[in-house]
Design a protein around this motif. Structure first.
Motif, short mmCIF file in Angstrom:
data_model
loop_
_atom_site.label_atom_id
_atom_site.label_comp_id
_atom_site.label_asym_id
_atom_site.label_seq_id
_atom_site.Cartn_x
_atom_site.Cartn_y
_atom_site.Cartn_z
N GLN A 28 0.85 -1.20 0.00
CA GLN A 28 0.00 0.00 0.00
C GLN A 28 0.88 1.25 0.00
OE1 GLN A 28 -2.79 0.04 3.20
NE2 GLN A 28 -3.90 -1.75 2.45
N GLY A 29 0.41 2.29 -0.65
CA GLY A 29 1.15 3.56 -0.69
C GLY A 29 1.00 4.31 0.63
N SER A 30 1.58 5.52 0.67
CA SER A 30 1.50 6.33 1.89
C SER A 30 0.05 6.68 2.20
CB SER A 30 2.28 7.62 1.70
OG SER A 30 3.62 7.31 1.45
N SER A 31 -0.31 6.60 3.47
CA SER A 31 -1.67 6.95 3.89
C SER A 31 -1.61 7.42 5.35
CB SER A 31 -2.58 5.72 3.78
OG SER A 31 -2.14 4.74 4.71
N GLU A 32 -2.75 7.79 5.89
CA GLU A 32 -2.76 8.23 7.29
C GLU A 32 -2.41 7.09 8.23
OE1 GLU A 32 -6.07 10.32 9.07
OE2 GLU A 32 -6.05 11.69 7.34
N ARG A 33 -2.81 5.87 7.85
CA ARG A 33 -2.52 4.71 8.71
C ARG A 33 -1.06 4.27 8.57
NH1 ARG A 33 -5.92 -0.10 7.59
NH2 ARG A 33 -4.79 -0.92 9.39
#
Lengths: 279, 336
Positions: free
Chosen positions: A51-56
């Motif tokens: 997964q790419g960058s995210s808040e999680r």
């Protein structure tokens, strides 16, 4: 020069201050690692892979769904440890050999320095690869290999300092007064030969981190699932077309740490040994 | 240049190479495992193992083994690859030109850009360019080149696909091998389009490989130039009304060249080491990648051959730097 003067010189040097800030930041992350990392760096989460960058997941996730931010944080400890141990492995025998070669001269000097020349005849990374292959690829052996590769560099630096120091009047005076070789070397020559050693060791920390990461990248350093930055980059290489973040963040972390050591080492050189200053 | 000086340097080179061969020989004997077993595999019978050990001279004392090993090296026999049985010397011969082409291209980029950045930084000391280029030089020496290579691949081959991702030339465009140097061979074959294609393939790997030497050259050039720019003869040249370009290029740079040449030489060694990583990233079929692949396959005959060749190249480069140094500054060969 008094240590306080040196320190105030360092504080006036912008490069040194920037280096200190970067190193302090990285040290802070290394110490506070478990508190800062939001996830277990070793625990796979197959449903969240690549997964790419995210808040999680600020830095995204790797091919096993592990949080890259947490792995980079834990990797900080490994890299600092690599730098410290590798430099110690080069520094101690290198300084000893340089002291012996420079002080006693003659055959001892020729023997030691020819041996050092032989080690210097190999490209550094290649010698490190070779040593790791002999010892078996793992993190401990990476540190040993990187340490051995740089022994000749310290030996050369210390030898050249000793050659000029032993001709100085104060050393000759102590020798005439009956000072033993061991006392002259330990009490008078070594302390005065320290500035270039300290500078080189600081810069050497960065080099050691880079070399160990290179071995990790080639699969010869830390082994999975250890969150070592070079090994993480190696894994990222396979996914560079679809998930560049897997390689991007560990590499950026290496850059920040090595840049910190290099900036600080440059500043330290200017403060401790102005004769080596890059004008 | 006095022959005595060259002879002394050559003798030193031979001594180092002899020491290196002893070192490599001893290190290989320290590797755990039986080479005969590695060659024949785990299902070999004890008789076969004994026969092969005897053929390879492994039952002889170390001194005799070293003698055989040295004799073979001197006859150009680096042994046979454990993977495919091919002579290691010919395997190296096929791959060496690819590494040399990459290293020379990287050195050209590093020299031109590094010297230019160093000269301009020194001429405009404390300017924005000076600070900017010296900071970039520091970033250059702090950056893992294998990371830079990957990021460049993503940026210029995946995101904006303007550069080839790997290899030395497009599929089906390989010229007949004459020198092994792709640029030369494509020119010799008369296919200018293929030459451009080979050049296109060379850009990313050579730029990646050039970053660290470029940064070091820029820093040394700047510091050497600053030292020379403060000398009386430079002030005199300016006072005589010479243009700044003439002062810098003809008077200052020429006299600042000694440390720059040394660094250029030392960096050739750095390039050979860097090639191991760059070739792995860009699937460049050179010696560096061959070493890594051989190591992964525990093909120690190949590893040993490559390491000896790399060490020999380093020793020859160091010798050449010494000789050029002596040519540039006669005082050095007097004191050597």
């Amino acid at each position: 020069m008094h240590s306080w003067e040196t320190f105030s010189d360092l504080l006036r040097n912008r490069s040194a201050v920037a280096g200190m800030v970067l190193i302090a930041l990285v040290l802070l992350v290394a110490v506070a690692g478990p508190g800062l990392a939001p996830y277990d760096p070793l625990k796979p989460a197959p449903l969240e892979r690549l997964q790419g960058s995210s808040e999680r997941h600020w830095f995204g996730t790797d091919s096993l769904g592990r949080d890259i931010f947490s792995r980079v944080i834990y990797g900080t400890r490994i890299s600092i440890l690599i730098g410290l141990i590798s430099v110690s492995i080069s520094l101690v025998p290198g300084t000893f050999l340089g002291l012996m070669a420079g002080y006693f001269g003659g055959r001892i000097d020729s023997l030691i320095m020819r041996l050092m020349d032989m080690l210097l005849a190999f490209p550094a990374i290649l010698l490190a690869i070779f040593i790791t292959a002999i010892l078996e690829p793992n993190l401990t052996n990476t540190m040993i290999a990187v340490g051995i590769v740089y022994i000749p560099h310290y030996a050369r630096i210390v030898r050249s300092s000793v050659l000029s120091l032993k001709e100085q009047l104060f050393v000759q005076a102590i020798a005439h007064l009956g000072g033993s070789h061991a006392r002259i070397l330990a009490r008078h020559i070594l302390p005065n030969a320290m500035p270039p050693i300290i500078v080189y060791a600081t810069l050497g920390m960065g080099t050691a981190v880079l070399q160990a990461a290179a071995l990790g990248f080639l699969g010869l350093g830390a082994q999975p699932p250890q969150p070592e930055w070079g090994a993480m980059l190696s894994e990222g290489r396979q996914y560079i077309q679809i998930a560049p973040h897997v390689a991007a963040f560990p590499g950026a972390a290496i850059l920040v740490l090595v840049l910190g050591f290099n900036l600080f080492g440059d500043g330290l050189r200017d403060a401790l040994d102005p004769s080596l200053r890059m004008v | 240049m006095p022959l005595g000086y060259i002879a002394k340097r050559l003798f030193h080179l031979l001594l180092i190479m002899f020491g290196v061969s002893v070192l490599v020989f001893l290190m290989l004997r320290m590797i755990p495992g039986d080479p005969a077993r590695l060659l024949l595999g785990e299902f070999a019978s004890p008789e076969e193992l004994v026969r092969l050990r005897s053929q390879m001279g492994l039952n002889q004392p170390y001194v005799v083994q070293y003698g055989i090993y040295l004799k073979n090296i001197l006859h150009g026999d680096l042994g046979n690859s454990l993977r495919n049985g091919a002579p290691v010397a010919s395997e190296i011969g096929v791959r060496l030109p690819a590494t040399l082409e990459l290293a020379v291209a990287a050195m050209l980029i590093a020299s031109v850009l590094g010297i230019a950045a160093g000269v301009v930084s020194a001429a405009r000391q404390y300017s924005v360019f000076d600070y900017g280029s010296m900071f970039m030089a520091l970033v250059g020496v702090s950056m893992p080149i294998f990371w830079l290579g990957l990021m460049l691949i993503y940026l210029l081959s995946v995101m904006f696909p303007i550069m080839p991702m790997m290899g030395r030339i497009g599929m089906g465009s390989e010229p007949d091998v004459v020198t092994g140097l792709m640029l030369v061979d494509t020119l010799l074959s008369g296919e200018f389009g293929d030459f451009l294609d080979a050049l296109h393939h060379l850009v990313l790997p050579s730029f990646t490989l050039s970053t660290i030497p470029m940064a070091i050259i820029a820093r040394i050039t700047r510091s050497a130039m600053l030292e020379v720019l403060n000398k009386d003869y430079v002030r005199t040249a300016r006072a005589k009304g010479m243009s700044e370009a003439v002062v810098i290029l003809r008077h200052a740079l020429r006299n600042a060249f000694l440390p720059i040449v040394t660094v250029l030489g030392l960096n050739l060694g750095l390039l050979l080491g860097g090639a191991v990583l760059t070739e792995t990233i860009f699937s460049w079929p050179g010696l560096g990648r061959y070493v890594v692949d051989s190591l992964m396959a525990r093909d120690y005959a190949a590893v040993q051959g490559c390491i000896l060749i790399f060490a020999a190249l380093m020793a020859v480069i160091n010798l050449m730097v010494d000789l050029v140094y002596g040519l540039l500054d006669p005082r050095i060969r007097v004191h050597a």
